[in-house]
Structures are given as structure tokens and as C-alpha cells.
Enzyme design. Structure first.
Site, mmCIF file in Angstrom:
data_model
loop_
_atom_site.group_PDB
_atom_site.id
_atom_site.type_symbol
_atom_site.label_atom_id
_atom_site.label_comp_id
_atom_site.label_asym_id
_atom_site.label_seq_id
_atom_site.Cartn_x
_atom_site.Cartn_y
_atom_site.Cartn_z
ATOM 1 N N ASP A 31 0.864 -1.172 0.000
ATOM 2 C CA ASP A 31 0.000 0.000 0.000
ATOM 3 C C ASP A 31 0.908 1.232 0.000
ATOM 4 O O ASP A 31 1.684 1.439 0.947
ATOM 5 C CB ASP A 31 -0.880 -0.051 1.268
ATOM 6 C CG ASP A 31 -1.835 1.123 1.358
ATOM 7 O OD1 ASP A 31 -1.657 2.108 0.603
ATOM 8 O OD2 ASP A 31 -2.748 1.056 2.197
ATOM 9 N N SER B 115 -5.979 13.107 -16.327
ATOM 10 C CA SER B 115 -7.258 12.877 -17.004
ATOM 11 C C SER B 115 -7.733 14.152 -17.688
ATOM 12 O O SER B 115 -7.451 15.269 -17.214
ATOM 13 C CB SER B 115 -8.280 12.463 -15.943
ATOM 14 O OG SER B 115 -9.584 12.532 -16.458
ATOM 15 N N LYS C 25 -6.622 14.581 -9.248
ATOM 16 C CA LYS C 25 -5.808 14.607 -10.479
ATOM 17 C C LYS C 25 -5.180 15.998 -10.647
ATOM 18 O O LYS C 25 -4.014 16.130 -10.987
ATOM 19 C CB LYS C 25 -6.661 14.246 -11.701
ATOM 20 C CG LYS C 25 -7.062 12.785 -11.746
ATOM 21 C CD LYS C 25 -5.848 11.873 -11.899
ATOM 22 C CE LYS C 25 -6.161 10.414 -11.701
ATOM 23 N NZ LYS C 25 -4.985 9.562 -11.505
ATOM 24 N N PHE D 74 0.196 4.778 -11.757
ATOM 25 C CA PHE D 74 -1.236 4.617 -12.047
ATOM 26 C C PHE D 74 -2.076 4.495 -10.778
ATOM 27 O O PHE D 74 -3.264 4.818 -10.805
ATOM 28 C CB PHE D 74 -1.485 3.326 -12.848
ATOM 29 C CG PHE D 74 -0.910 3.315 -14.223
ATOM 30 C CD1 PHE D 74 -1.540 3.970 -15.260
ATOM 31 C CD2 PHE D 74 0.279 2.645 -14.495
ATOM 32 C CE1 PHE D 74 -1.015 3.953 -16.545
ATOM 33 C CE2 PHE D 74 0.809 2.628 -15.769
ATOM 34 C CZ PHE D 74 0.162 3.278 -16.791
ATOM 35 N N TYR E 34 -12.472 13.199 -7.001
ATOM 36 C CA TYR E 34 -11.566 12.421 -7.857
ATOM 37 C C TYR E 34 -10.813 13.367 -8.802
ATOM 38 O O TYR E 34 -9.588 13.321 -8.914
ATOM 39 C CB TYR E 34 -12.349 11.375 -8.669
ATOM 40 C CG TYR E 34 -11.643 10.948 -9.921
ATOM 41 C CD1 TYR E 34 -10.572 10.059 -9.862
ATOM 42 C CD2 TYR E 34 -11.999 11.461 -11.179
ATOM 43 C CE1 TYR E 34 -9.888 9.698 -11.019
ATOM 44 C CE2 TYR E 34 -11.322 11.102 -12.332
ATOM 45 C CZ TYR E 34 -10.268 10.228 -12.249
ATOM 46 O OH TYR E 34 -9.588 9.888 -13.385
ATOM 47 N N LYS F 270 -10.551 5.741 -8.722
ATOM 48 C CA LYS F 270 -10.991 6.504 -9.913
ATOM 49 C C LYS F 270 -12.497 6.565 -10.128
ATOM 50 O O LYS F 270 -12.949 6.948 -11.206
ATOM 51 C CB LYS F 270 -10.323 5.934 -11.158
ATOM 52 C CG LYS F 270 -10.646 4.455 -11.381
ATOM 53 C CD LYS F 270 -10.352 4.007 -12.789
ATOM 54 C CE LYS F 270 -11.007 2.674 -13.030
ATOM 55 N NZ LYS F 270 -10.941 2.165 -14.360
HETATM 56 C C1 UD1 Z 1 -15.568 9.589 -16.397
HETATM 57 C C2 UD1 Z 1 -15.042 10.651 -15.478
HETATM 58 C C3 UD1 Z 1 -13.601 10.920 -15.785
HETATM 59 C C4 UD1 Z 1 -12.812 9.661 -15.644
HETATM 60 C C5 UD1 Z 1 -13.388 8.601 -16.565
HETATM 61 C C6 UD1 Z 1 -12.694 7.291 -16.321
HETATM 62 C C7 UD1 Z 1 -16.983 12.087 -15.014
HETATM 63 C C8 UD1 Z 1 -17.552 13.445 -15.150
HETATM 64 N N1 UD1 Z 1 -15.804 11.880 -15.609
HETATM 65 O O1 UD1 Z 1 -15.550 10.118 -17.706
HETATM 66 O O2 UD1 Z 1 -13.109 11.866 -14.892
HETATM 67 O O3 UD1 Z 1 -11.463 9.896 -15.964
HETATM 68 O O4 UD1 Z 1 -14.773 8.424 -16.311
HETATM 69 O O5 UD1 Z 1 -12.888 6.439 -17.395
HETATM 70 O O6 UD1 Z 1 -17.578 11.215 -14.420
HETATM 71 N N2 UD1 Z 1 -22.960 6.952 -20.254
HETATM 72 C C9 UD1 Z 1 -24.251 6.512 -20.472
HETATM 73 N N3 UD1 Z 1 -24.678 5.400 -19.794
HETATM 74 C C10 UD1 Z 1 -23.882 4.715 -18.923
HETATM 75 C C11 UD1 Z 1 -22.550 5.187 -18.707
HETATM 76 C C12 UD1 Z 1 -22.132 6.312 -19.384
HETATM 77 O O7 UD1 Z 1 -25.010 7.098 -21.244
HETATM 78 O O8 UD1 Z 1 -24.342 3.727 -18.336
HETATM 79 C C13 UD1 Z 1 -22.502 8.145 -20.987
HETATM 80 C C14 UD1 Z 1 -22.126 9.302 -20.075
HETATM 81 O O9 UD1 Z 1 -23.229 10.104 -19.803
HETATM 82 C C15 UD1 Z 1 -21.070 10.012 -20.944
HETATM 83 C C16 UD1 Z 1 -20.411 8.877 -21.737
HETATM 84 O O10 UD1 Z 1 -21.315 7.784 -21.672
HETATM 85 O O11 UD1 Z 1 -21.696 10.857 -21.830
HETATM 86 C C17 UD1 Z 1 -19.090 8.436 -21.162
HETATM 87 O O12 UD1 Z 1 -19.265 8.196 -19.772
HETATM 88 P P1 UD1 Z 1 -18.137 7.498 -18.894
HETATM 89 O O13 UD1 Z 1 -17.676 6.260 -19.554
HETATM 90 O O14 UD1 Z 1 -18.662 7.381 -17.508
HETATM 91 O O15 UD1 Z 1 -16.916 8.497 -18.956
HETATM 92 P P2 UD1 Z 1 -16.829 10.061 -18.600
HETATM 93 O O16 UD1 Z 1 -18.008 10.509 -17.849
HETATM 94 O O17 UD1 Z 1 -16.502 10.770 -19.856
#
Ligand code: UD1
Length: 346
Positions: A59, A126, A155, A82, A151, A86
Site C-alpha cells: 500500500d 485525465s 488529479k 497509475f 476524484y 478513480k
Molecule cells: C468519467 C469521469 C472521468 C474519468 C473517466 C474514467 C466524469 C464526469 N468523468 O468520464 O473523470 O477519468 O470516467 O474512465 O464522471 N454513459 C451513459 N450510460 C452509462 C454510462 C455512461 O449514457 O451507463 C454516458 C455518459 O453520460 C457520458 C459517456 O457515456 O456521456 C461516457 O461516460 P463514462 O464512460 O462514464 O466516462 P466520462 O463521464 O466521460
């Protein structure tokens, strides 16, 4: 052979990066407490590469144990960091957990970097640091916006710590700002293992398609984008992994312009949520069960990278497109299911 210490080497991006480092002639040791990852990743790395990796189950919040790894390995040429929590939602619910874990571990690691004169450090950052950008694509010069979550704050603070730490010549660093890492190793031996219900899009898609989840939600179709859903820059985890090898080589060859250099890691292409789903359906042949749901609080509308700096300075070439991202993610999900089925049947 130069030895690289990878922290979080059993995790999603860490394990793929170790494969890439080994394939490019580096020796690798890993530190991972396996609190959010499986030590089995090391078997996968060894299977793909035919090379050995030692993981220290340590750890990083424990300074003495961390220091002991450096004492045992006096020939570390660089560190790629890494290891961090997250999950955005969890960080909102338990901010101190995130500040304690992500920041103490970084501080302990940097104390060792200083004590043992490690010349090179690569930090996982990120695109979350850009918040909701004023325009797209975003370059590394875009302003840092107030973090949306603890989170994201860790970063940003990590970036600030490294900027200050490297100013006094302790080491040279590279901050890599990932856009949306997805996909899995093409062998289907390594991939993402989300804990609990996946929050990120691609694991939500593959787990729904395989039947682990009954239905998935598309968070919003009324945004000001071409089909109303959010736009992201999805980037294959193996492309992200290789950028770390290039970052280490860049520092080794003293190509960096200052002590702390920053690179965006994205494809430069924006893909909507609905386009991602459609591509998944095409490559998998599976019709996805999804519904349109309300917007998810905190979601950025649209973001994608300007990756010119990584392409031109690191010599980074992107190998995988959105189809391969979805295909490798799906192959990985199928392989997990086959393994689970064979355990059930025995
Ligand atoms: C998120 C984090 C980002 C982090 C990354 C890790 C936020 C604001 N950002 O990015 O800081 O580094 O994850 O991978 O949370 N979506 C759906 N349905 C789902 C899941 C996601 O529609 O069940 C959509 C979300 O609304 C978004 C897109 O898919 O528009 C991507 O989402 P996600 O994969 O969670 O990534 P981020 O939100 O971009």
C-alpha cells in the site's frame, strides 16, 4: 535492461502498459495493493509476453513498505504512477477516502523518487482537468477548470504537486491526460474489471449485452450535439499503454522542453454515446437493450482531444479505431463469461 516501476500494475491501464514496456525491452516491477485489482493480471501479462513481472503487494500509503521496494531495487530508471482510486461517484460520497488514498500515495512515492534519485516520472492524469471546455478540440494549453468531483481534484492536485516538485530538479515528469480509455488487449487475456455496477459507458454496454445487466441507460439525448447524446474521445487502452513507453523514452532521450511536460492522449475524434452503441451492435451482432434516461449530473457535453503534441513530439501513432475498441471490449466480456461458465460447470 532499464527497470521501470509501475504502480497499479495489476489495474486496467497499468497491466496493459506493463505488456507494452516488456515488449519494448524494459524490465518491469509493479507495486499494487490489489485493493481494487486482481493479482491474476500478472499471470495475464506473463502469458502474453512470456516474461516475468514481480508485483509487490504494498500500500503506497505505507511509506516504510514503499521505501523498502526502492531499497531492494536500486536500479529503477523511471516510475509510472497509475495507482489511484478513480470512481467519480464514490469520490463525491467519500471525498476524504480519495484525498487520503490518491494524494498520500503520490507524496510517499515522490519522497522515494527524491531519496533514490529516480530521474523520470510519468503521471496518470485525465481530461477531467479541462471540465466543460469553452471550445473543442482541447489542447494542453486549455485552462484547468474547477474540479467537478474530489476524484478530479486529486488529479489536478497531483499535476500541481509534480509541477512544483520537478521545478527544483528532483526529476523530470510527464503528465498524461487520458480521454476515455476503453477496449481490451486483442488476445482477450487482459481487460477492464469494473468493481460492482459499471459507471463507465463501454463496460455498461458489454455487461448489458452479455446479460449481466438487464438494461442500460443513455444519460440524455437532448444535448446540443449531432444526435443529442454526449460526445467523448474514446481511446484504446493499448494505444494509451504505448504512449507511456514513448513518454519514458522521451524523457530518457532528454527530448522534454521543461521539467514537467503535458500530453493529451485521445484520438482527436468525438463519438456520441448513441454512435458508440451503434458501433458496438455492428461489431458484436448483438442488439443492445437500452433506454434514454435523464442527464447524469456533472457530465460534460462534448470533449475531444487535440493530440498533435503527442503525435508530433512523442511519435505516437494510434492503431485502434472505435470498431476495434468495441470488438476487443466485447471479446474480453465473452472470455470472462466463458471462464465463469466453466467454473459453474465444474
Ligand atoms: C468519467 C469521469 C472521468 C474519468 C473517466 C474514467 C466524469 C464526469 N468523468 O468520464 O473523470 O477519468 O470516467 O474512465 O464522471 N454513459 C451513459 N450510460 C452509462 C454510462 C455512461 O449514457 O451507463 C454516458 C455518459 O453520460 C457520458 C459517456 O457515456 O456521456 C461516457 O461516460 P463514462 O464512460 O462514464 O466516462 P466520462 O463521464 O466521460
Amino acid at each position: 535492461m532499464r527497470k521501470i516501476l509501475v504502480t497499479g500494475g495489476c489495474g486496467y491501464i497499468g497491466s496493459h502498459t506493463i505488456v507494452d514496456l516488456l515488449e519494448h525491452g524494459y524490465e518491469v516491477i509493479s507495486i499494487d495493493d490489489n485493493s481494487r485489482s486482481s493479482a491474476f493480471s500478472v499471470n495475464g501479462i506473463e502469458k502474453i509476453t512470456g516474461k516475468k513481472v514481480k508485483n509487490y503487494k504494498v500500500d503506497l500509503k505505507n511509506f516504510d513498505e514503499t521505501q523498502a521496494v526502492f531499497q531492494e531495487n536500486t536500479d529503477i530508471a523511471g516510475v509510472i504512477h497509475f495507482a489511484a482510486y478513480k470512481a467519480v461517484g464514490e469520490s463525491v460520497a467519500a471525498p476524504l477516502l480519495y484525498f487520503e488514498n490518491n494524494l498520500f500515495s503520490l507524496i510517499n512515492l515522490l519522497k522515494c523518487v527524491e531519496e533514490f534519485s529516480i530521474p523520470h516520472f510519468v503521471f496518470s492524469s485525465s481530461c477531467t482537468v479541462y471540465g466543460n471546455p469553452d471550445s473543442i478540440p482541447v489542447t494542453e494549453a486549455f485552462p484547468i477548470k474547477k474540479a467537478e468531483s474530489p476524484y478530479g481534484a486529486t488529479k489536478q492536485m497531483g499535476e500541481e504537486m509534480l509541477t512544483d516538485f520537478t521545478k527544483n530538479g528532483a526529476c523530470d515528469a510527464i503528465l498524461l491526460r487520458y480521454f476515455n480509455p476503453v477496449g481490451a488487449h486483442p488476445s482477450a487475456i487482459l481487460g477492464e474489471l469494473p468493481i460492482g455496477k459499471p459507471q463507465n459507458l463501454v463496460p455498461a454496454i458489454t455487461q448489458t449485452a452479455i446479460g449481466k445487466l438487464p438494461k442500460m441507460k443513455v444519460f440524455g439525448n437532448d444535448y446540443d450535439t449531432r444526435d443529442g447524446s454526449c460526445i467523448r474521445d474514446y481511446i484504446h487502452v493499448c494505444d494509451i499503454a504505448h504512449a507511456h513507453t514513448l513518454a519514458i523514452q522521451y524523457l530518457e532521450n532528454t527530448k522534454n522542453e521543461g521539467p514537467c511536460d503535458i500530453f493529451n492522449l485521445g484520438t482527436g475524434l468525438g463519438v456520441t454515446v448513441l454512435e458508440a452503441i451503434q458501433t458496438f451492435e455492428e461489431v458484436s451482432g448483438v442488439k443492445l437493450n437500452y433506454e434514454i434516461a435523464p442527464r447524469r449530473p456533472g457530465d460534460v457535453i462534448a470533449i475531444y482531444a487535440n493530440n498533435d503534441k503527442a503525435v508530433n513530439k512523442l511519435g505516437w501513432q494510434i492503431k485502434y479505431g472505435i470498431k476495434e475498441m468495441m470488438k476487443t471490449a466485447w471479446d474480453w466480456e465473452l472470455k470472462l463469461k466463458a471462464e465463469a461458465d466453466s467454473v459453474k460447470n465444474n
